[in-house]
Design an enzyme around this catalytic site. Structure first.
Site, PDB file in Angstrom:
ATOM      1  N   ASP A 118      -6.141  -6.878   4.212  1.00  0.00           N
ATOM      2  CA  ASP A 118      -7.329  -6.650   3.502  1.00  0.00           C
ATOM      3  C   ASP A 118      -8.361  -7.040   2.788  1.00  0.00           C
ATOM      4  O   ASP A 118      -9.176  -7.503   3.228  1.00  0.00           O
ATOM      5  CB  ASP A 118      -6.836  -5.463   2.662  1.00  0.00           C
ATOM      6  CG  ASP A 118      -7.709  -5.054   1.400  1.00  0.00           C
ATOM      7  OD1 ASP A 118      -8.874  -4.559   2.367  1.00  0.00           O
ATOM      8  OD2 ASP A 118      -8.273  -4.768   0.675  1.00  0.00           O
ATOM      9  N   ASP A 137      -2.585 -18.603   0.845  1.00  0.00           N
ATOM     10  CA  ASP A 137      -3.636 -18.062  -0.469  1.00  0.00           C
ATOM     11  C   ASP A 137      -4.310 -19.481   0.249  1.00  0.00           C
ATOM     12  O   ASP A 137      -5.078 -20.105   0.348  1.00  0.00           O
ATOM     13  CB  ASP A 137      -3.116 -18.693  -1.671  1.00  0.00           C
ATOM     14  CG  ASP A 137      -1.335 -19.834  -1.397  1.00  0.00           C
ATOM     15  OD1 ASP A 137      -1.060 -20.062  -1.086  1.00  0.00           O
ATOM     16  OD2 ASP A 137      -0.914 -20.409  -2.782  1.00  0.00           O
ATOM     17  N   LYS A 183       3.903 -14.998   1.815  1.00  0.00           N
ATOM     18  CA  LYS A 183       3.916 -15.581   0.546  1.00  0.00           C
ATOM     19  C   LYS A 183       5.671 -16.269   0.585  1.00  0.00           C
ATOM     20  O   LYS A 183       5.583 -15.465  -0.466  1.00  0.00           O
ATOM     21  CB  LYS A 183       3.124 -14.968  -0.380  1.00  0.00           C
ATOM     22  CG  LYS A 183       3.133 -15.305  -1.734  1.00  0.00           C
ATOM     23  CD  LYS A 183       1.809 -16.215  -1.796  1.00  0.00           C
ATOM     24  CE  LYS A 183       2.036 -17.596  -2.949  1.00  0.00           C
ATOM     25  NZ  LYS A 183       1.086 -18.728  -3.662  1.00  0.00           N
ATOM     26  N   ASP A 206     -11.811  -9.432   5.528  1.00  0.00           N
ATOM     27  CA  ASP A 206     -13.294  -9.630   3.890  1.00  0.00           C
ATOM     28  C   ASP A 206     -13.611 -10.906   3.820  1.00  0.00           C
ATOM     29  O   ASP A 206     -14.836 -11.316   4.375  1.00  0.00           O
ATOM     30  CB  ASP A 206     -12.838  -8.909   2.672  1.00  0.00           C
ATOM     31  CG  ASP A 206     -13.450  -7.520   2.643  1.00  0.00           C
ATOM     32  OD1 ASP A 206     -12.512  -6.980   3.414  1.00  0.00           O
ATOM     33  OD2 ASP A 206     -13.818  -6.568   1.242  1.00  0.00           O
ATOM     34  N   TYR A 234       0.927  -1.335  -0.075  1.00  0.00           N
ATOM     35  CA  TYR A 234       0.100   0.058  -0.175  1.00  0.00           C
ATOM     36  C   TYR A 234       0.750   1.196   0.215  1.00  0.00           C
ATOM     37  O   TYR A 234       0.016   2.446  -0.674  1.00  0.00           O
ATOM     38  CB  TYR A 234      -1.071   0.279   1.581  1.00  0.00           C
ATOM     39  CG  TYR A 234      -2.349   0.049   0.816  1.00  0.00           C
ATOM     40  CD1 TYR A 234      -2.269  -2.037   0.407  1.00  0.00           C
ATOM     41  CD2 TYR A 234      -3.369   0.189   1.166  1.00  0.00           C
ATOM     42  CE1 TYR A 234      -3.679  -2.685   0.978  1.00  0.00           C
ATOM     43  CE2 TYR A 234      -4.532  -0.754   1.577  1.00  0.00           C
ATOM     44  CZ  TYR A 234      -5.041  -1.846   0.684  1.00  0.00           C
ATOM     45  OH  TYR A 234      -5.848  -2.704   0.819  1.00  0.00           O
TER      46      TYR A 234
HETATM   47  C1  IPM Z   1     -10.569  -1.297   3.927  1.00  0.00           C
HETATM   48  C2  IPM Z   1     -10.848  -0.642   2.941  1.00  0.00           C
HETATM   49  C3  IPM Z   1      -9.384   0.190   3.096  1.00  0.00           C
HETATM   50  C4  IPM Z   1      -8.150  -0.465   2.394  1.00  0.00           C
HETATM   51  C5  IPM Z   1     -10.196   0.744   1.504  1.00  0.00           C
HETATM   52  C6  IPM Z   1     -11.168   2.170   1.326  1.00  0.00           C
HETATM   53  C7  IPM Z   1      -8.415   2.305   0.668  1.00  0.00           C
HETATM   54  O1  IPM Z   1     -10.695  -1.723   2.363  1.00  0.00           O
HETATM   55  O2  IPM Z   1     -10.409  -0.837   4.923  1.00  0.00           O
HETATM   56  O3  IPM Z   1     -10.153  -3.050   4.679  1.00  0.00           O
HETATM   57  O4  IPM Z   1      -7.996  -1.043   1.631  1.00  0.00           O
HETATM   58  O5  IPM Z   1      -7.811  -0.544   3.134  1.00  0.00           O
HETATM   59 MG    MG Z   2     -10.537  -3.986   2.781  1.00  0.00          MG
END
Ligand code: IPM
Ligand code: MG
Length: 362
Positions: free
Chosen positions: A250, A226, A194, A254, A143
């Site tokens: 990230d 993975d 990784k 999710d 990032y």
């Molecule tokens: C998160 C989001 C952010 C990230 C975006 C909105 C920049 O996806 O907080 O997980 O990638 O960190």
């Molecule tokens: Mg995110």
């Protein structure tokens, strides 16, 4: 004696203002009950800030955050700003806030609440009892690594570049947060990388392994990213605490979020070495349902609980909020994203009102 706190509120975009309004009401009620006073200062970030002053993270906002005891953020982003140059995107404001406050440690819990087992897309026996904490490195990796950008090659062709880089100091400080987090939880830490392909991951793995000698009470394991993605949907109960880099975290957070049925339930805490933390839902700004009173405010409300617990050291107030949320789910109230047969769907505001009733009765 009344404890007083300065809280910077960053409602942001989309559903942000609606869920923030609910969260602030809850905080006020809990404050009264626990003899805490909150002084709120609202500031601009993301698309809202682009519209108002042409900058997704105005200097004033960062200054206000630095001067506060904690920052409560809702969500940023929307289709409207997706085509702007990168320095003008809402996401750039959020990344600037994380970097500006040096919030290198992002805690993302994913806990299955028994009342919501039916909301998960996975079988009940797979998700029942899942309780995972993802510790995501937040101010380094691909990032932020240099060089980054789109450059012209010698032949004039465009070439996009990002750099995944970690220094030993960066790995060690997130590693320590992760080991300490695991100590307070189930005592198991899985480091995700990784290392079979990436040098930066090999350094990560070596450092985390070295650090583990200082935490003999934590059982350390390593997995490739993975495989971790696969294991999270195959048998998530094998995980307790996960530590990983910015990009992998990230993605994996999710996945972990979705185990619980809805990303609309998950809070997060972003912490630095000192100074104020930022507390925000894991979900985004959901522009498709903004302004319709349909948003699930529970991740925002649970982010308030994380703020009280990790940012302000007020665990009793945090417990009260979490138990008001559990009671609400027990009562069968849901927002659309977590509804299941036999439950009653309420709007965002009505969820807030019910939470306040629960707090007043609790
Ligand atoms: C998160 C989001 C952010 C990230 C975006 C909105 C920049 O996806 O907080 O997980 O990638 O960190
Ligand atoms: Mg995110």
């Amino acid at each position: 004696m009344t404890q007083s706190y300065q809280i910077t509120l960053l409602p942001g975009d989309g559903i942000g203002p609606e869920i923030m309004a609910v969260a602030v009401d809850i905080l006020k009620v809990v404050g009264k009950q626990q003899d805490l006073t909150f002084e709120f200062n609202e500031a601009l970030i993301g698309g809202a800030a682009i519209e108002a002053v042409g900058d997704p993270l105005p200097k004033q906002t960062l200054d206000a955050c630095r001067q506060s005891d904690a920052v409560l953020l809702a969500a940023i982003g929307g289709y409207k700003w997706d085509t702007l140059p990168r320095h003008l995107r809402p996401e750039t404001g959020l990344l600037g806030l994380r970097a500006g406050l040096e919030l290198f440690a992002n805690l993302r819990p994913a806990q299955i609440l028994p009342q919501l087992i039916d909301a998960s897309s996975l079988k009940p026996e797979v998700v029942e009892g899942v309780d995972i904490m993802v510790v995501r490195e937040l101010t380094g990796g691909v990032y932020f690594g240099q060089p980054k950008g789109v450059f012209s090659t010698e032949t004039g062709e465009q070439r996009g570049v990002n750099t995944m880089a970690y220094t030993v100091a960066e790995i060690d400080r997130i590693g320590r947060v992760a080991f300490e987090t695991a100590q307070k939880r189930g005592g198991k830490l899985c480091s995700v990388d990784k290392a079979n392909v990436l040098e930066v991951s090999q350094l990560w793995r070596d450092r985390i392994t070295d650090l583990s000698s200082e935490y003999p009470d934590v059982e350390l394991s390593h997995l490739y990213v993975d495989n971790t993605a696969m294991q999270l949907v195959r048998w998530p109960k094998q995980f307790d605490t996960i530590v990983t880099s910015n990009l992998f975290g990230d993605i994996l957070s999710d996945i972990a979020a979705m185990l619980t049925g809805s990303i609309g339930m998950l809070p997060s805490a972003s912490l630095g070495a000192d100074g104020p933390g930022v507390f925000e839902p894991v979900h985004g700004s959901a522009p498709d349902i903004a302004g319709q009173d349909k948003a699930n405010p529970l991740a925002q409300v649970l982010s308030v609980a994380m703020m009280l617990r990790y940012g302000l050291d007020q665990p009793t107030a945090a417990d009260k909020i979490e138990s008001a949320v559990l009671t609400l789910l027990e009562q069968g109230y849901r927002t659309g994203d977590i509804q299941s047969p036999g439950t009653k769907v309420l709007g965002c505001q009505a969820i807030g009102e019910t939470l306040i009733q629960n707090l007043n009765q609790g």
